[in-house]
Design a protein around this motif. Structure first.
Motif, PDB file in Angstrom:
ATOM      1  N   VAL A  48       0.892  -1.101  -0.076  1.00  0.00           N
ATOM      2  CA  VAL A  48      -0.092   0.245   0.038  1.00  0.00           C
ATOM      3  C   VAL A  48       0.945   1.457   0.022  1.00  0.00           C
ATOM      4  O   VAL A  48       1.917   1.366   0.812  1.00  0.00           O
ATOM      5  N   VAL A  49       0.749   2.343  -0.926  1.00  0.00           N
ATOM      6  CA  VAL A  49       1.636   3.184  -0.980  1.00  0.00           C
ATOM      7  C   VAL A  49       1.125   4.487  -0.759  1.00  0.00           C
ATOM      8  O   VAL A  49      -0.288   4.776  -1.176  1.00  0.00           O
ATOM      9  N   THR A  57       0.278  16.992   0.448  1.00  0.00           N
ATOM     10  CA  THR A  57      -0.580  16.292  -0.398  1.00  0.00           C
ATOM     11  C   THR A  57      -0.214  14.935  -0.890  1.00  0.00           C
ATOM     12  O   THR A  57       0.849  14.677  -1.401  1.00  0.00           O
ATOM     13  N   VAL A  58      -1.237  14.226  -0.454  1.00  0.00           N
ATOM     14  CA  VAL A  58      -1.195  12.894  -1.053  1.00  0.00           C
ATOM     15  C   VAL A  58      -1.841  12.537  -2.089  1.00  0.00           C
ATOM     16  O   VAL A  58      -2.764  13.341  -2.643  1.00  0.00           O
ATOM     17  N   LEU A  59      -1.682  11.751  -3.071  1.00  0.00           N
ATOM     18  CA  LEU A  59      -2.303  11.240  -4.394  1.00  0.00           C
ATOM     19  C   LEU A  59      -3.175  10.085  -3.961  1.00  0.00           C
ATOM     20  O   LEU A  59      -2.281   8.913  -3.640  1.00  0.00           O
ATOM     21  N   LEU A  60      -4.344  10.083  -4.304  1.00  0.00           N
ATOM     22  CA  LEU A  60      -5.232   8.964  -4.245  1.00  0.00           C
ATOM     23  C   LEU A  60      -5.602   8.583  -5.700  1.00  0.00           C
ATOM     24  O   LEU A  60      -5.496   9.513  -6.788  1.00  0.00           O
ATOM     25  N   VAL A  61      -6.083   7.367  -5.932  1.00  0.00           N
ATOM     26  CA  VAL A  61      -6.341   6.929  -7.199  1.00  0.00           C
ATOM     27  C   VAL A  61      -8.028   6.421  -7.084  1.00  0.00           C
ATOM     28  O   VAL A  61      -8.416   6.083  -5.891  1.00  0.00           O
ATOM     29  N   LYS A 149      -5.225  16.978   0.412  1.00  0.00           N
ATOM     30  CA  LYS A 149      -4.649  17.527   1.559  1.00  0.00           C
ATOM     31  C   LYS A 149      -4.466  16.478   2.812  1.00  0.00           C
ATOM     32  O   LYS A 149      -5.662  16.399   3.056  1.00  0.00           O
ATOM     33  N   LEU A 150      -3.248  16.287   3.495  1.00  0.00           N
ATOM     34  CA  LEU A 150      -3.386  15.694   4.713  1.00  0.00           C
ATOM     35  C   LEU A 150      -4.223  16.221   5.753  1.00  0.00           C
ATOM     36  O   LEU A 150      -4.761  15.620   6.597  1.00  0.00           O
ATOM     37  N   ALA A 170      -3.337   3.440   6.570  1.00  0.00           N
ATOM     38  CA  ALA A 170      -2.071   3.792   6.123  1.00  0.00           C
ATOM     39  C   ALA A 170      -1.912   5.498   6.061  1.00  0.00           C
ATOM     40  O   ALA A 170      -0.827   6.115   6.170  1.00  0.00           O
ATOM     41  N   LEU A 171      -3.046   6.055   5.751  1.00  0.00           N
ATOM     42  CA  LEU A 171      -3.044   7.662   5.618  1.00  0.00           C
ATOM     43  C   LEU A 171      -2.749   8.336   7.052  1.00  0.00           C
ATOM     44  O   LEU A 171      -2.001   9.206   7.216  1.00  0.00           O
ATOM     45  N   PHE A 172      -3.359   7.835   8.105  1.00  0.00           N
ATOM     46  CA  PHE A 172      -3.257   8.444   9.306  1.00  0.00           C
ATOM     47  C   PHE A 172      -1.696   7.904   9.811  1.00  0.00           C
ATOM     48  O   PHE A 172      -0.976   8.607  10.541  1.00  0.00           O
TER      49      PHE A 172
END
Length: 183
Positions: A48-49, A57-61, A149-150, A170-172
């Motif tokens: 999981v990336v 800023t994270v990139l989601l798909v 944005k985180l 994973a994001l947290f």
């Protein structure tokens, strides 16, 4: 409280389908006997990336999720191929799904999916210093890439189209790891 692991008296296997199923005949420390099932996935694990396009800023798909028959937002994820390390798999999946490479890949930890009955785990990888690069993947259509944005995770986790537990965790984890690193 430390407990002794149950004694496994017998294991029966059913090796058909997507998973190998084991039936465990267990005896617990208090003398109770039970039969448990354990699922083992095929393959070499998963990644999981968390791709960071900048420090905030994270990139989601967004991709089709057959299990719930809808389009779902989530992180880049996929299988580790034979002979690949988790970091190599993370770099490949990032290029295939989001169209980016990463100069920096850091494995943060391993996540389990349902450890009470599955052996499946995924390596959580933070990807930074991104640059455009696309590899052909196995997706039937190009995935939409959505920057987030985180500091707006509280909004993301309430969306109906963002429900996958590994992505949420994973994001947290990544956000806390990044905060600790910045101190």
């Amino acid at each position: 409280m430390s407990r002794t692991l149950p004694v496994i008296h017998r294991i029966e296997e059913d090796d058909s389908g997507m998973y190998r199923v084991e039936y465990l005949d267990l005896e617990f420390g208090n003398g109770e006997r039970r039969r448990f099932q354990r699922l083992h996935g095929r393959g070499h694990g998963a990644v999981v990336v968390v791709p960071m396009i900048d420090e905030d800023t994270v990139l989601l798909v967004r991709e089709y999720a057959a299990g719930v028959h809808r389009y779902e937002l989530g992180l880049v994820k996929g299988r580790i191929d034979a002979g690949e390390s988790p970091l190599e798999a993370a770099g490949r999946e990032l290029k295939e799904e989001a169209g980016y490479g990463a100069r920096s890949l850091v494995e943060l930890r391993e996540l389990t999916l349902a450890p009470t009955y599955m052996s499946h785990s995924a390596h959580l990888v933070l990807a930074r210093e991104l640059y455009p690069e696309r590899l052909p993947g196995d997706e039937p259509e190009e995935l939409e890439v959505v920057p987030w944005k985180l500091d707006a995770l509280h909004e993301l986790i309430l969306r109906e189209d963002f429900s996958e537990g590994r992505s949420i965790a994973a994001l947290f984890i990544a956000r806390e790891w990044l905060r600790k690193e910045q101190r």
